[in-house]
Design an enzyme around this catalytic site. Structure first.
Site, PDB file in Angstrom:
ATOM      1  CE  LYS A 177     -20.394  -9.550 -58.104  1.00 17.76           C
ATOM      2  NZ  LYS A 177     -21.098  -9.550 -56.832  1.00 17.76           N
ATOM      3  CD  GLU A 252     -23.069   7.429 -59.411  1.00 21.28           C
ATOM      4  OE1 GLU A 252     -22.765   8.018 -58.354  1.00 21.28           O
ATOM      5  OE2 GLU A 252     -23.563   8.014 -60.383  1.00 21.28           O
ATOM      6  CB  CYS A 286     -22.365   6.497 -51.211  1.00 23.03           C
ATOM      7  SG  CYS A 286     -23.878   6.768 -52.129  1.00 23.03           S
ATOM      8  CD  GLU A 383     -17.958   5.706 -47.848  1.00 23.29           C
ATOM      9  OE1 GLU A 383     -17.146   4.874 -48.312  1.00 23.29           O
ATOM     10  OE2 GLU A 383     -19.004   6.004 -48.438  1.00 23.29           O
TER      11      GLU A 383
HETATM   12  P1  NAP Z   1     -17.511  -2.927 -52.645  1.00 22.91           P
HETATM   13  O1  NAP Z   1     -16.768  -3.795 -51.726  1.00 22.91           O
HETATM   14  O2  NAP Z   1     -16.756  -2.089 -53.590  1.00 22.91           O
HETATM   15  O3  NAP Z   1     -18.558  -3.876 -53.405  1.00 22.91           O
HETATM   16  C1  NAP Z   1     -19.439  -3.384 -54.365  1.00 22.91           C
HETATM   17  C2  NAP Z   1     -19.638  -4.413 -55.451  1.00 22.91           C
HETATM   18  O4  NAP Z   1     -18.386  -4.656 -56.079  1.00 22.91           O
HETATM   19  C3  NAP Z   1     -20.140  -5.755 -54.961  1.00 22.91           C
HETATM   20  O5  NAP Z   1     -21.039  -6.280 -55.913  1.00 22.91           O
HETATM   21  C4  NAP Z   1     -18.874  -6.590 -54.931  1.00 22.91           C
HETATM   22  O6  NAP Z   1     -19.110  -7.979 -55.102  1.00 22.91           O
HETATM   23  C5  NAP Z   1     -18.160  -6.046 -56.131  1.00 22.91           C
HETATM   24  N1  NAP Z   1     -16.721  -6.319 -56.154  1.00 22.91           N
HETATM   25  C6  NAP Z   1     -15.912  -6.707 -55.137  1.00 22.91           C
HETATM   26  N2  NAP Z   1     -14.657  -6.882 -55.587  1.00 22.91           N
HETATM   27  C7  NAP Z   1     -14.673  -6.612 -56.913  1.00 22.91           C
HETATM   28  C8  NAP Z   1     -13.679  -6.618 -57.929  1.00 22.91           C
HETATM   29  N3  NAP Z   1     -12.416  -6.926 -57.686  1.00 22.91           N
HETATM   30  N4  NAP Z   1     -14.050  -6.267 -59.186  1.00 22.91           N
HETATM   31  C9  NAP Z   1     -15.322  -5.935 -59.457  1.00 22.91           C
HETATM   32  N5  NAP Z   1     -16.303  -5.936 -58.536  1.00 22.91           N
HETATM   33  C10 NAP Z   1     -15.983  -6.250 -57.266  1.00 22.91           C
HETATM   34  O7  NAP Z   1     -18.432  -1.891 -51.873  1.00 22.91           O
HETATM   35  P2  NAP Z   1     -19.378  -2.164 -50.640  1.00 22.91           P
HETATM   36  O8  NAP Z   1     -18.547  -2.122 -49.409  1.00 22.91           O
HETATM   37  O9  NAP Z   1     -20.243  -3.339 -50.867  1.00 22.91           O
HETATM   38  O10 NAP Z   1     -20.333  -0.888 -50.734  1.00 22.91           O
HETATM   39  C11 NAP Z   1     -20.110   0.238 -50.032  1.00 22.91           C
HETATM   40  C12 NAP Z   1     -19.385   1.290 -50.872  1.00 22.91           C
HETATM   41  O11 NAP Z   1     -20.215   1.671 -51.967  1.00 22.91           O
HETATM   42  C13 NAP Z   1     -19.145   2.554 -50.095  1.00 22.91           C
HETATM   43  O12 NAP Z   1     -17.860   3.047 -50.359  1.00 22.91           O
HETATM   44  C14 NAP Z   1     -20.205   3.510 -50.631  1.00 22.91           C
HETATM   45  O13 NAP Z   1     -19.860   4.862 -50.492  1.00 22.91           O
HETATM   46  C15 NAP Z   1     -20.292   3.083 -52.053  1.00 22.91           C
HETATM   47  N6  NAP Z   1     -21.584   3.495 -52.652  1.00 22.91           N
HETATM   48  C16 NAP Z   1     -21.577   4.482 -53.577  1.00 22.91           C
HETATM   49  C17 NAP Z   1     -22.769   4.914 -54.124  1.00 22.91           C
HETATM   50  C18 NAP Z   1     -22.797   6.006 -55.148  1.00 22.91           C
HETATM   51  O14 NAP Z   1     -23.811   6.159 -55.806  1.00 22.91           O
HETATM   52  N7  NAP Z   1     -21.739   6.756 -55.344  1.00 22.91           N
HETATM   53  C19 NAP Z   1     -23.975   4.321 -53.743  1.00 22.91           C
HETATM   54  C20 NAP Z   1     -23.949   3.314 -52.780  1.00 22.91           C
HETATM   55  C21 NAP Z   1     -22.726   2.908 -52.246  1.00 22.91           C
HETATM   56  P3  NAP Z   1     -19.098  -9.008 -53.860  1.00 22.91           P
HETATM   57  O15 NAP Z   1     -20.152  -8.553 -52.936  1.00 22.91           O
HETATM   58  O16 NAP Z   1     -19.408 -10.312 -54.505  1.00 22.91           O
HETATM   59  O17 NAP Z   1     -17.715  -8.928 -53.265  1.00 22.91           O
END
Ligand code: NAP
Length: 481
Positions: A177, A252, A286, A383
């Site tokens: 997803k 992650e 990240c 962040e």
């Molecule tokens: P996010 O808001 O957490 O979204 C990530 C994914 O989670 C998307 O597919 C999103 O779907 C989904 N999601 C949203 N609400 C959810 C829920 N209630 N239950 C399950 N899934 C849900 O993160 P983002 O803002 O897109 O990404 C940036 C973050 O990712 C940053 O904090 C970054 O540090 C972190 N990151 C970490 C790594 C690592 O390897 N540690 C790598 C890359 C990024 P929708 O888009 O459909 O809402």
């Protein structure tokens, strides 16, 4: 094939392209605002269908030899590389990063398939010396079963690869997803799966409501593992729900990376590392340097050199030649960056370059350097996820280690020194899953990527990344004498 050949407005479930008559998710190019297309907004029913298909495909897939599963992973690697340019262009169009970075991401994604294709042949078990003369103890490794994956928009091709390559090699079917901003790079994996004749049901891509899809992942007993990359708050909620059903999890999550420059560092090398770590993907990674700590003896010189290089970065549409920084993903991302800068400057920080939206308009933002930043500012604890380098000043090694560790996050960290003793001491003292010494970029499929503290658990890449998709089974054979 061009990038449009990979742009699918249907989901890939059980080896077939599935359209929906209902709601869709509109996808726009952040550089131009152009609408690229729409992906289905699916929910529980289609997720269940994908899980059923994966569950059906599991027995045959796990029974195949490691070599055969690895062979498919190699074919996926080759297909990704054969279409690197088209896939890179699609990625840039939906996400905004410069084309060179996007093509690099496709190669990085492909490298995971190659790595796990090779590594799966070395999934060894154990024979444990038995405490009984008439019994033997063996340990084998088995695939965990059907995997549900949820990934973010910042690396839409690579974040899937880190999970799907390990899962498929280990013997697990997967349902992916992707983030709603970037579904097309994920759906392109369906095209790749068709190209390599991957048996149906093994790789499914479903777009739609995150809460419904994640809810089904957690509650459906046929699904055994959830792997998530994204923000810490969402990851924590997902993990607690998944653990209600005792799913295996890999998380992650977010980071708040310190980037430390000691007085004895090679300053030019440190500046290049900071530019690479901070401004790659417009600061939306990240592992981006989020807090740049510079020792007092080199603070002014470092600030001057970094500012000169940041000012020179070419901002623009990622498809244009020579562009080094694309737009931010959306208006909310710009608002967060502006909030961090406004808070810091109100509390005494000074803007050395940038500091405001770029003249190009839209979500373009100027590469920014701030000086005189301190721990009371929002940017120290949150962040930023944007192109802002905040420079903090420190005096001693002990002081900077305490500052660097003063966060709930523990993903990546960086420091620059030419003192061997200090290199070891600081590497051991930093409470992070990853530490880079004298380097600004550290990701590779051969090393374990992941965090400690609230940056998550589990590792991706390397042999540790394969373990996350394997269960350990203890076998006892008795009555031997
Ligand atoms: P996010 O808001 O957490 O979204 C990530 C994914 O989670 C998307 O597919 C999103 O779907 C989904 N999601 C949203 N609400 C959810 C829920 N209630 N239950 C399950 N899934 C849900 O993160 P983002 O803002 O897109 O990404 C940036 C973050 O990712 C940053 O904090 C970054 O540090 C972190 N990151 C970490 C790594 C690592 O390897 N540690 C790598 C890359 C990024 P929708 O888009 O459909 O809402």
């Amino acid at each position: 094939m061009n990038s449009d050949s990979f742009l699918k407005e249907r989901c890939f479930i059980d080896g077939a392209w599935v359209a929906n008559a209902g709601e869709t998710i509109k996808v726009t190019n952040p550089a131009s605002g152009e609408v690229l297309g729409a992906a289905p907004k699916f929910g529980r029913a289609e997720t269940r269908r994908a899980i059923d298909a994966a569950y059906e495909a599991f027995p045959d897939w796990r029974a195949r030899s490691a070599e055969e599963r690895g062979g498919f992973c190699m074919k996926i690697h080759d297909a990704l590389m054969d279409h690197q340019a088209a896939l890179g262009e699609l990625l840039t169009r939906e996400m905004g990063k410069p084309l060179a970075e996007a093509k690099g991401e496709v190669a990085y994604a492909a490298a995971f398939f190659k790595w796990f294709a090779e590594e799966v042949r070395r999934v060894y078990g154990d024979v444990i010396p038995s405490p009984w003369a008439d019994k033997r103890i063996i340990v084998t490794k088995e695939p965990v079963g059907v995997v549900g994956s949820i990934t973010p928009w910042n690396f839409p091709t690579a974040m899937i690869a880190r999970k799907a390559a390990a899962a498929l090699a280990a013997g697990c079917p997967i349902i992916c997803k992707p983030a709603s901003q970037t579904p097309f790079s994920a759906l392109a994996y369906g095209v790749i799966a068709e190209m390599v004749d991957l048996p149906k049901g093994l790789l499914n891509v479903i777009t739609g409501s995150a809460s419904e899809i994640a809810g089904e992942f957690c509650e459906n007993p046929k699904l055994r593992k959830i792997t998530f990359t994204g923000s810490t708050p969402v990851g924590k909620g997902l993990a607690s729900n998944a653990l209600k059903y005792m799913k295996r999890i890999s998380m992650e999550l977010g980071g708040n990376a310190p980037f430390i420059v000691f007085d004895d560092a090679d300053l030019d090398r440190a500046v290049d590392g900071a530019i690479a770590s901070k401004y790659r993907n417009s600061g939306q990674t990240c592992v981006c340097a989020n807090r740049v700590y510079v020792q007092s003896g080199v603070y002014d010189a470092f600030a001057e050199k970094l500012t000169a290089k940041a000012r020179d970065l070419k901002v623009g549409d990622g498809l244009e030649n020579g562009v080094e920084q694309g737009p931010l993903i959306d208006a909310a991302a710009v608002a967060k960056v502006e909030e961090h800068i406004a808070d810091a400057t109100a509390k005494g920080a000074r803007v050395l370059t940038g500091g405001k939206p770029h003249a190009l308009g839209g979500t373009f933002f100027e590469p920014t350097v701030l000086r005189d930043v301190n721990a009371d500012m929002l940017i120290a604890s949150d962040e930023t996820f944007g192109p802002v380098a905040p420079l903090f000043k420190f005096d001693t090694e002990e002081e900077v280690i305490a500052l660097a560790n003063d966060t709930e996050f523990g993903l990546a960290s960086y420091f620059y020194t030419n003192d061997l003793g200090r290199a070891w001491r600081v590497m051991e003292a930093l409470e992070y899953g990853m530490v880079a010494v004298n380097e600004g970029i550290l990701s590779t499929p051969v090393a374990p990527f992941g965090g400690v503290k609230e940056s998550g658990q589990g590792r991706e890449g390397s042999r540790y990344g394969l373990e996350d998709y394997l269960n350990v089974k203890f076998g006892l054979i008795g009555g031997l004498r």
